[in-house]
Design an enzyme around this catalytic site. Structure first.
Site, PDB file in Angstrom:
ATOM      1  N   GLU A  12     -15.892 -12.551   6.097  1.00  0.00           N
ATOM      2  CA  GLU A  12     -14.644 -13.063   5.519  1.00  0.00           C
ATOM      3  C   GLU A  12     -14.736 -14.581   5.357  1.00  0.00           C
ATOM      4  OE1 GLU A  12     -11.136 -12.286   7.922  1.00  0.00           O
ATOM      5  OE2 GLU A  12      -9.885 -12.511   6.148  1.00  0.00           O
TER       6      GLU A  12
ATOM      7  N   SER B 204      -3.343  -7.770   2.869  1.00  0.00           N
ATOM      8  CA  SER B 204      -3.476  -8.109   1.448  1.00  0.00           C
ATOM      9  C   SER B 204      -3.926  -6.885   0.662  1.00  0.00           C
ATOM     10  CB  SER B 204      -4.517  -9.211   1.252  1.00  0.00           C
ATOM     11  OG  SER B 204      -4.202 -10.333   2.018  1.00  0.00           O
TER      12      SER B 204
ATOM     13  N   GLN C 140      -7.917  -4.651   4.479  1.00  0.00           N
ATOM     14  CA  GLN C 140      -8.348  -4.947   5.854  1.00  0.00           C
ATOM     15  C   GLN C 140      -7.134  -4.862   6.773  1.00  0.00           C
ATOM     16  OE1 GLN C 140      -9.092  -9.071   6.243  1.00  0.00           O
ATOM     17  NE2 GLN C 140     -10.169  -8.949   8.183  1.00  0.00           N
TER      18      GLN C 140
ATOM     19  N   GLU D 111      -6.848 -24.190  13.372  1.00  0.00           N
ATOM     20  CA  GLU D 111      -7.055 -24.492  14.803  1.00  0.00           C
ATOM     21  C   GLU D 111      -8.146 -23.589  15.380  1.00  0.00           C
ATOM     22  OE1 GLU D 111      -4.063 -24.004  13.402  1.00  0.00           O
ATOM     23  OE2 GLU D 111      -3.304 -26.056  13.472  1.00  0.00           O
TER      24      GLU D 111
ATOM     25  N   SER E 105      -4.646  -7.561  11.385  1.00  0.00           N
ATOM     26  CA  SER E 105      -3.558  -8.326  12.014  1.00  0.00           C
ATOM     27  C   SER E 105      -2.351  -7.454  12.330  1.00  0.00           C
ATOM     28  CB  SER E 105      -3.099  -9.453  11.089  1.00  0.00           C
ATOM     29  OG  SER E 105      -4.166 -10.293  10.776  1.00  0.00           O
TER      30      SER E 105
HETATM   31  C1  LIG Z   1      -2.596 -15.193   2.552  1.00  0.00           C
HETATM   32  C2  LIG Z   1      -2.904 -14.374   3.784  1.00  0.00           C
HETATM   33  C3  LIG Z   1      -3.576 -13.177   3.654  1.00  0.00           C
HETATM   34  C4  LIG Z   1      -3.868 -12.407   4.791  1.00  0.00           C
HETATM   35  N1  LIG Z   1      -4.498 -11.202   4.620  1.00  0.00           N
HETATM   36  C5  LIG Z   1      -4.762 -10.441   5.702  1.00  0.00           C
HETATM   37  C6  LIG Z   1      -5.366  -9.149   5.549  1.00  0.00           C
HETATM   38  O1  LIG Z   1      -5.661  -8.700   4.436  1.00  0.00           O
HETATM   39  N2  LIG Z   1      -5.589  -8.402   6.648  1.00  0.00           N
HETATM   40  C7  LIG Z   1      -5.279  -8.849   7.903  1.00  0.00           C
HETATM   41  O2  LIG Z   1      -5.541  -8.122   8.863  1.00  0.00           O
HETATM   42  N3  LIG Z   1      -4.682 -10.052   8.089  1.00  0.00           N
HETATM   43  C8  LIG Z   1      -4.418 -10.858   7.016  1.00  0.00           C
HETATM   44  N4  LIG Z   1      -3.807 -12.079   7.185  1.00  0.00           N
HETATM   45  C9  LIG Z   1      -3.375 -12.475   8.523  1.00  0.00           C
HETATM   46  C10 LIG Z   1      -4.186 -13.596   9.159  1.00  0.00           C
HETATM   47  O3  LIG Z   1      -5.470 -13.161   9.527  1.00  0.00           O
HETATM   48  C11 LIG Z   1      -3.381 -14.084  10.375  1.00  0.00           C
HETATM   49  O4  LIG Z   1      -2.156 -14.590   9.885  1.00  0.00           O
HETATM   50  C12 LIG Z   1      -4.116 -15.156  11.143  1.00  0.00           C
HETATM   51  O5  LIG Z   1      -5.210 -14.606  11.830  1.00  0.00           O
HETATM   52  C13 LIG Z   1      -3.190 -15.890  12.148  1.00  0.00           C
HETATM   53  O6  LIG Z   1      -2.506 -14.987  12.954  1.00  0.00           O
HETATM   54  P1  LIG Z   1      -0.916 -15.098  13.170  1.00  0.00           P
HETATM   55  O7  LIG Z   1      -0.279 -15.175  11.827  1.00  0.00           O
HETATM   56  O8  LIG Z   1      -0.527 -13.991  14.074  1.00  0.00           O
HETATM   57  O9  LIG Z   1      -0.675 -16.499  13.871  1.00  0.00           O
HETATM   58  P2  LIG Z   1      -0.854 -16.818  15.442  1.00  0.00           P
HETATM   59  O10 LIG Z   1      -2.156 -16.284  15.898  1.00  0.00           O
HETATM   60  O11 LIG Z   1       0.361 -16.356  16.168  1.00  0.00           O
HETATM   61  O12 LIG Z   1      -0.921 -18.401  15.448  1.00  0.00           O
HETATM   62  C14 LIG Z   1       0.256 -19.226  15.384  1.00  0.00           C
HETATM   63  C15 LIG Z   1      -0.201 -20.673  15.514  1.00  0.00           C
HETATM   64  O13 LIG Z   1      -0.819 -20.881  16.803  1.00  0.00           O
HETATM   65  C16 LIG Z   1      -2.117 -21.428  16.651  1.00  0.00           C
HETATM   66  N5  LIG Z   1      -3.027 -20.883  17.669  1.00  0.00           N
HETATM   67  C17 LIG Z   1      -3.148 -19.586  18.043  1.00  0.00           C
HETATM   68  N6  LIG Z   1      -4.101 -19.467  18.995  1.00  0.00           N
HETATM   69  C18 LIG Z   1      -4.594 -20.714  19.214  1.00  0.00           C
HETATM   70  C19 LIG Z   1      -5.606 -21.246  20.074  1.00  0.00           C
HETATM   71  N7  LIG Z   1      -6.306 -20.457  20.889  1.00  0.00           N
HETATM   72  N8  LIG Z   1      -5.859 -22.578  20.020  1.00  0.00           N
HETATM   73  C20 LIG Z   1      -5.160 -23.394  19.179  1.00  0.00           C
HETATM   74  N9  LIG Z   1      -4.172 -22.946  18.348  1.00  0.00           N
HETATM   75  C21 LIG Z   1      -3.901 -21.629  18.359  1.00  0.00           C
HETATM   76  C22 LIG Z   1      -2.573 -20.979  15.262  1.00  0.00           C
HETATM   77  O14 LIG Z   1      -3.579 -21.844  14.748  1.00  0.00           O
HETATM   78  C23 LIG Z   1      -1.265 -21.061  14.478  1.00  0.00           C
HETATM   79  O15 LIG Z   1      -1.032 -22.376  14.056  1.00  0.00           O
HETATM   80  C24 LIG Z   1      -3.495 -12.870   6.080  1.00  0.00           C
HETATM   81  C25 LIG Z   1      -2.819 -14.092   6.204  1.00  0.00           C
HETATM   82  C26 LIG Z   1      -2.513 -14.836   5.078  1.00  0.00           C
HETATM   83  C27 LIG Z   1      -1.785 -16.139   5.243  1.00  0.00           C
END
Ligand SMILES: Cc1cc2nc3c(=O)[nH]c(=O)nc-3n(C[C@H](O)[C@H](O)[C@H](O)COP(=O)(O)OP(=O)(O)OC[C@H]3O[C@@H](n4cnc5c(N)ncnc54)[C@H](O)[C@@H]3O)c2cc1C
Length: 403
Positions: free
Chosen positions: A248, A165, A130, A374, A133
């Site tokens: 998902e 992933s 997928q 969140e 991100s």
């Molecule tokens: C084990 C693992 C596997 C993954 N596999 C995939 C995959 O296969 N494909 C893929 O595309 N992605 C994947 N991801 C990515 C995952 O979907 C993103 O990490 C996730 O959506 C959060 O985005 P970010 O890391 O950019 O954090 P951010 O969006 O930058 O968030 C940072 C912090 O801010 C908080 N925050 C952000 N917006 C808000 C809001 N509006 N209100 C309150 N709090 C907020 C969040 O909760 C978090 O604590 C994976 C992540 C992990 C950990």
């Protein structure tokens, strides 16, 4: 169509026949065997499991026969899940493909895309990943910046994805990209099916704190896609992505009531062994964990029953996902309390002991993967409790942005 009882007997006999020889048995506390094999071994083991299931008529149970499934009902799939929960079938590698990408291809794909992609996807001969991100687009997925520009009769893709992933095992990926350069936010995006072996794609592993490298950065540099790579309507990628995200959360939320931590029964046995079980504070925490496990199982059941009734996954999936995450994290915290330093340092020869540390290292990620805690809470507040929406923060290029 087989009766529920006949089908259950068939599943039981299959699991009893193959479980011991294939290493799918859980220990007396319900723990799966250690999952520390090299990547190629994990993939081979997963493919063998799926191929045995298909040989026995138990693969892709509720999928239509014309796409390679058994053509049985969702009820049969639930029966299978109930029986298989007592075993540790090594099918994690297929969660993204079968649990998220396949329903999206079924819902939005052309008939040609369905017949080409669904059979090998469901059989696990072609693994999917997928590609959503990006460094600047995680929770705020509408900020996707990876570009797909019209190029002759196809598309040219450039940009970066992250946390992908299983990209290193994937034959295909589902890519969300901005296809209208003048657009912003939810408009102007398109979903694409990408052959991961194409020139212009570079996959770089990201090592996790547990020591394994199961997700990646994926770079696209003028990668050329054919016109028919678009999945769903051009410009409607957000709609297509929502189907994937809903599936998902359901996949994660209904996967395991004990989450990814150790079940409360394992922690209780460990507390007893170490003379901690008579401490009322400990008994209280273990009891709370048992209650939460039960609630998570019931939430998963509610989602499953909605699916059985033909209702598309909604915010209940987010509730089940959040609840499962909380159970896993509480289980990990309690394990640390009971085992102390043994939960993070162990004899290298004792692979079962390593499972305590694996849990400590992998549970924090559950609060992030598939939508953060969140974001789940925001969704529940708005869509279940009917609370006012979050104030919208203007993007940098909008009036009031960049404040
Ligand atoms: C084990 C693992 C596997 C993954 N596999 C995939 C995959 O296969 N494909 C893929 O595309 N992605 C994947 N991801 C990515 C995952 O979907 C993103 O990490 C996730 O959506 C959060 O985005 P970010 O890391 O950019 O954090 P951010 O969006 O930058 O968030 C940072 C912090 O801010 C908080 N925050 C952000 N917006 C808000 C809001 N509006 N209100 C309150 N709090 C907020 C969040 O909760 C978090 O604590 C994976 C992540 C992990 C950990």
């Amino acid at each position: 169509m087989p009766s529920d009882d006949d089908f259950r007997r068939r599943v039981r006999s299959f699991l009893a026949q193959h479980g011991p020889a294939e290493g799918w048995l859980r220990d007396e506390h319900g723990r799966p065997p250690p999952d520390d094999a090299p990547n190629e071994v994990r993939v081979a083991r997963a493919r063998r499991c799926l191929s045995l299931l298909f040989e026995a008529g138990l693969g892709a149970i509720s999928w239509p026969q014309r796409y390679g499934g058994q053509g049985l009902s969702n009820r049969h799939q639930v029966i299978f899940n109930e029986e298989a929960a007592g075993y540790a079938l090594p099918l994690d590698i297929f969660i993204i493909g079968v649990g998220m990408c396949a329903p999206t291809v079924l819902a939005h794909g052309t008939e040609q895309q369905r017949t080409r992609h669904l059979p090998p996807l469901l059989r696990g001969t072609e693994i999917w990943c997928q590609l959503f991100s990006e460094p600047q687009a995680g929770s705020d997925l509408a900020g996707v910046g990876c570009r797909a520009e019209p190029d002759g009769d196809g598309w040219s893709v450039s940009g970066q994805k992250v946390w992908t992933s299983g990209a290193h095992n994937a034959a295909y990926g589902m890519l969300l990209a901005r296809s209208d350069p003048g657009s912003s936010r939810h408009a102007g995006m398109t979903m694409f099916i990408v052959d991961m072996s194409l020139p212009g794609i570079e996959i770089r592993p990201l090592r996790q704190m547990s020591g394994v490298a199961r997700f990646n950065e994926v770079f696209f540099d003028s990668c050329r896609l054919d016109q028919d790579a678009a999945l769903g309507e051009v410009g409607q990628g957000w709609r297509t992505a929502i189907t994937t995200l809903m599936n998902e959360r359901v996949s994660i939320g209904t996967s395991n009531p004990a989450g990814y931590g150790h079940p409360a029964s394992v922690l209780a046995a460990e507390a007893r062994r170490r003379g901690r079980i008579d401490d009322p504070a400990m008994t209280d925490r273990i009891s709370q964990l048992i209650i939460r496990e039960r609630i998570t199982a019931l939430l998963g059941k509610r989602v499953t029953e909605a699916l059985l009734a033909g209702v598309q996954p909604g915010p209940e999936g987010s509730l089940a996902k959040l609840s499962g995450t909380q159970v896993s994290k509480e289980s990990a915290a309690l394990a640390l309390e009971i085992l102390g330093s043994e939960a993070v340092a162990w004899d290298a020869a004792d692979s079962l002991a390593a499972s305590w540390a694996t849990v400590q290292c992998s549970t924090p990620g559950l609060s992030i993967a598939g939508g953060t805690d969140e974001i789940m809470r925001n969704l529940l507040a708005e869509r279940i409790l009917g609370l006012p929406r979050e104030p919208k923060i203007a993007a940098r290029n909008e009036p009031g942005g960049n404040l």
